[in-house]
Design a protein around this motif. Structure first.
Motif, PDB file in Angstrom:
ATOM      1  N   UNK A  93      16.470 -14.473  -1.444  1.00  0.00           N
ATOM      2  CA  UNK A  93      17.543 -14.305  -2.428  1.00  0.00           C
ATOM      3  C   UNK A  93      17.219 -13.233  -3.477  1.00  0.00           C
ATOM      4  N   UNK A  94      15.922 -12.916  -3.634  1.00  0.00           N
ATOM      5  CA  UNK A  94      15.501 -12.038  -4.719  1.00  0.00           C
ATOM      6  C   UNK A  94      14.368 -11.161  -4.210  1.00  0.00           C
ATOM      7  N   UNK A  95      14.555  -9.835  -4.256  1.00  0.00           N
ATOM      8  CA  UNK A  95      13.553  -8.912  -3.713  1.00  0.00           C
ATOM      9  C   UNK A  95      12.825  -8.164  -4.826  1.00  0.00           C
ATOM     10  N   UNK A  96      11.500  -8.294  -4.808  1.00  0.00           N
ATOM     11  CA  UNK A  96      10.631  -7.539  -5.711  1.00  0.00           C
ATOM     12  C   UNK A  96       9.980  -6.428  -4.903  1.00  0.00           C
ATOM     13  N   UNK A  97      10.088  -5.187  -5.376  1.00  0.00           N
ATOM     14  CA  UNK A  97       9.518  -4.045  -4.671  1.00  0.00           C
ATOM     15  C   UNK A  97       8.393  -3.445  -5.509  1.00  0.00           C
ATOM     16  N   UNK A  98       7.201  -3.414  -4.922  1.00  0.00           N
ATOM     17  CA  UNK A  98       6.064  -2.787  -5.583  1.00  0.00           C
ATOM     18  C   UNK A  98       5.927  -1.343  -5.119  1.00  0.00           C
ATOM     19  N   UNK A  99       6.008  -0.415  -6.067  1.00  0.00           N
ATOM     20  CA  UNK A  99       5.874   1.006  -5.761  1.00  0.00           C
ATOM     21  C   UNK A  99       4.462   1.445  -6.131  1.00  0.00           C
ATOM     22  N   UNK A 100       3.730   1.974  -5.158  1.00  0.00           N
ATOM     23  CA  UNK A 100       2.343   2.379  -5.383  1.00  0.00           C
ATOM     24  C   UNK A 100       2.287   3.550  -6.342  1.00  0.00           C
ATOM     25  N   UNK A 119      12.007 -16.035  -3.213  1.00  0.00           N
ATOM     26  CA  UNK A 119      11.595 -14.702  -3.647  1.00  0.00           C
ATOM     27  C   UNK A 119      10.791 -13.994  -2.565  1.00  0.00           C
ATOM     28  N   UNK A 120      11.100 -12.721  -2.378  1.00  0.00           N
ATOM     29  CA  UNK A 120      10.420 -11.875  -1.392  1.00  0.00           C
ATOM     30  C   UNK A 120       9.795 -10.697  -2.128  1.00  0.00           C
ATOM     31  N   UNK A 121       8.598 -10.306  -1.709  1.00  0.00           N
ATOM     32  CA  UNK A 121       7.962  -9.128  -2.296  1.00  0.00           C
ATOM     33  C   UNK A 121       7.508  -8.185  -1.187  1.00  0.00           C
ATOM     34  N   UNK A 122       7.640  -6.893  -1.432  1.00  0.00           N
ATOM     35  CA  UNK A 122       7.175  -5.888  -0.485  1.00  0.00           C
ATOM     36  C   UNK A 122       6.606  -4.710  -1.259  1.00  0.00           C
ATOM     37  N   UNK A 123       5.798  -3.891  -0.596  1.00  0.00           N
ATOM     38  CA  UNK A 123       5.141  -2.771  -1.262  1.00  0.00           C
ATOM     39  C   UNK A 123       5.260  -1.509  -0.418  1.00  0.00           C
ATOM     40  N   UNK A 124       5.200  -0.371  -1.082  1.00  0.00           N
ATOM     41  CA  UNK A 124       5.210   0.898  -0.364  1.00  0.00           C
ATOM     42  C   UNK A 124       5.058   2.068  -1.320  1.00  0.00           C
TER      43      UNK A 124
END
Length: 449
Positions: A29-36, A3-8
C-alpha cells in the motif's frame, strides 16, 4: 497498511526502472524508495557524472510511484531503514537474486523481474563522449588533477599549458596521453574544457580567454578577487553557452554536502552561529607566491573561500555587516579573522598562514549543534550534539584521494547535462565571496592587530 521498500541508483531513469517501481508498488500500500547517494560505482570503478542525487530523486518522484523517498548513505542502512519505517516487504531486481536473503530476518524479501535489453550502464556507454579537458597552470595543485580525473567517467585530460614550459613538461612527462602546448591557440583547439590552476591574479584574464574560445571553465578558488569581475565572467559564460565553475573542493565533499542538507532540514533547529577555522603554519619564505603581496599572497586570499563556504550556504549572502581583523607582515596577512552580523545570526571565520588555530567547524542552533573536527574542509566525519547526550549522533562518510574528483565529477555532470549552475556552490555565493575578497583588498571595516 503494508509497506514496501526498494533501493536503486536510478541514473538515467529508464523504462526498466519505471517497471521495477511499478511492480514494487503493486506489492503493498505504501512504497518507500531509497536513492543511493553520489558515490563510486564500484562495478565500473568510476565516479558517475550523468545525474547527481538531487536529479535522480526528482526523476523518481516524477514517476508517481514513490510515496516516500529517502537517501541511502551508508553500508548497513537497509536494515536500519526496514526497522525504522516498519517495512513489510523488501523488493529489488532479480539481478540481485540471493544477495539480500539475509534481510528475511527482518521482513519478506521479493526479487522482481527486470526489463531485459536496457540498463543505465548501457545508456551511459551509448551516450557518453569524453569531455576533453586541458590544464592551464601546472603547479602543485594541477599535478594532482590527472590522477583525480582518471577515476571520473566522461572526462579525459589531454592538454597542458604553463607560461613556464619546464612546469608544463614536468606534468606531461609523468602523465600518459597529455600533450604539452607552448601556445594557447593550439591548446584551445585541442580541448572542450579548461581547468585553471594559475596564481590568483591571472584567473580573470584566463577565464575570459577560455570563454571567448567557447570552452567550459573550472577555475581554482578564489575565482576572482572583485565582485564586478565575478559578475562579468559568469554573465559572459551564460552568453557564450559555456559552464563556469569555481573549484572549491569542500563544496563538493560528500560529507560536507550531507551536513549542509541535514542542517537546512532543521536537525539542530535555527542556525544562530557558524564558526569556521583553517590555518597552515608555513615558514614565511618570500620566494613563495603565498607570501608575495604582488601575487595576492596571504591567508585571506589563499584560504578564505573555504571557511566562507559554510557561512554562505547556511546563513546566506545578505549579511548586514562584516568586520575584519588582520595581523600583517611584509604586506600580507599572516592571520585574519572575520565577523559577520546577520539579522538572526552571527558568524565568524579565522584563517592563518603564520598563526596556528584549531581547524574545526562548529554550527550552533536552537536545538543542538554540529561539530566537525579538523580538517573539516575535507571531512569524512561529523557529529550532531544535543543537550540530552543520548540523542547525539556520529556520521561517517568516504573521502577518496585528494578530493578533486568530486568537483571534477560535478563539473563534467553540468557540462553533459547542459546545466548552467551547481547547487553545491551557486554563482551568487561565488560572487559574494569575491565581494568579501574585495572588501579585504580595500581594507574596508578592517582593523590591524
Amino acid at each position: 497498511m503494508k509497506k514496501v521498500i526498494t533501493y536503486g541508483t536510478y541514473d538515467l531513469l529508464h523504462q526498466g526502472h519505471i517497471n521495477l517501481l511499478r511492480r514494487a508498488k503493486e506489492l503493498g500500500d505504501y512504497l518507500i524508495v531509497g536513492v543511493t547517494n553520489d558515490s563510486f560505482d564500484r562495478e565500473r570503478g568510476k565516479l558517475n557524472v550523468r545525474n547527481n542525487v538531487l536529479e535522480r530523486v526528482e526523476a523518481v518522484k516524477a514517476t508517481g510511484f514513490a510515496d516516500q523517498i529517502i537517501i541511502e548513505d551508508y553500508v548497513g542502512q537497509k536494515i536500519d531503514d526496514i526497522q525504522k519505517y516498519d517495512v513489510d516487504i523488501f523488493a529489488i531486481g532479480s539481478d540481485w537474486e540471493g544477495k539480500f536473503d539475509y534481510l528475511n530476518e527482518f521482513c519478506k524479501v521479493v526479487y522482481l523481474p527486470r526489463t531485459e535489453g536496457i540498463s543505465s550502464t548501457m545508456l551511459r556507454d551509448e551516450s557518453t563522449v569524453d569531455v576533453r579537458i586541458g590544464i592551464i597552470g601546472c603547479g602543485r595543485v594541477a599535478k594532482r588533477f590527472p590522477s583525480e580525473a582518471d577515476v571520473v567517467s566522461g572526462v579525459k585530460v589531454v592538454a597542458a599549458y604553463d607560461i613556464n614550459s619546464q612546469a608544463t613538461h614536468s606534468l606531461t612527462d609523468k602523465s600518459d596521453g597529455i600533450t604539452a602546448y607552448d601556445n594557447l591557440t593550439d591548446f584551445y583547439n585541442a580541448v572542450d574544457a579548461v581547468y585553471i590552476a594559475t596564481p590568483h591574479l591571472t584567473h580573470y584574464d584566463y577565464i575570459k580567454q577560455c570563454i571567448a574560445a567557447g570552452k567550459h571553465v573550472l577555475c581554482e578558488t578564489p575565482l576572482v578577487l572583485k565582485s564586478d569581475r565575478a559578475k562579468e565572467v559568469y554573465s559572459l559564460a551564460k552568453e557564450k553557452g559555456v559552464f563556469l565553475m569555481e573549484a572549491n573542493k569542500t563544496a563538493h565533499c560528500p560529507a560536507f554536502n550531507h551536513l549542509m542538507v541535514m542542517i537546512k532540514s532543521g536537525v539542530i533547529g535555527e542556525v544562530v552561529d557558524v564558526e569556521a577555522s583553517l590555518s597552515k603554519l608555513w615558514d614565511d619564505d618570500k620566494t613563495l607566491r603565498e607570501f608575495d603581496p604582488n601575487q595576492a599572497g596571504g591567508s585571506m586570499y589563499e584560504l578564505g573561500s573555504y571557511p566562507l563556504l559554510p557561512i554562505m550556504k547556511l546563513c546566506g549572502i545578505h549579511y548586514e555587516n562584516l568586520n575584519l581583523y588582520s595581523r600583517m607582515k611584509n604586506g600580507v596577512d599572516m592571520y585574519t579573522k572575520g565577523v559577520f552580523r546577520y539579522q538572526n545570526a552571527v558568524c565568524s571565520f579565522k584563517v592563518g598562514l603564520g598563526v596556528k588555530t584549531e581547524g574545526n567547524l562548529i554550527i550552533s542552533g536552537t536545538k543542538g549543534y554540529a561539530y566537525v573536527p579538523a580538517p573539516w574542509w575535507k571531512t569524512d566525519y561529523f557529529e550532531l550534539r544535543y543537550e540530552d547526550q543520548n540523542q547525539n549522533k556520529k556520521f561517517f562518510y568516504k573521502w577518496d584521494g585528494a578530493g578533486l574528483r568530486y568537483e571534477i565529477q560535478e563539473f563534467i555532470s553540468c557540462i553533459v547535462n547542459h546545466r548552467q549552475s551547481t547547487a553545491r556552490l551557486r554563482r551568487r555565493e561565488s560572487i559574494a565571496m569575491a565581494e568579501i575578497m574585495q572588501q579585504f583588498t580595500e581594507r574596508k571595516n578592517m582593523m590591524m592587530i
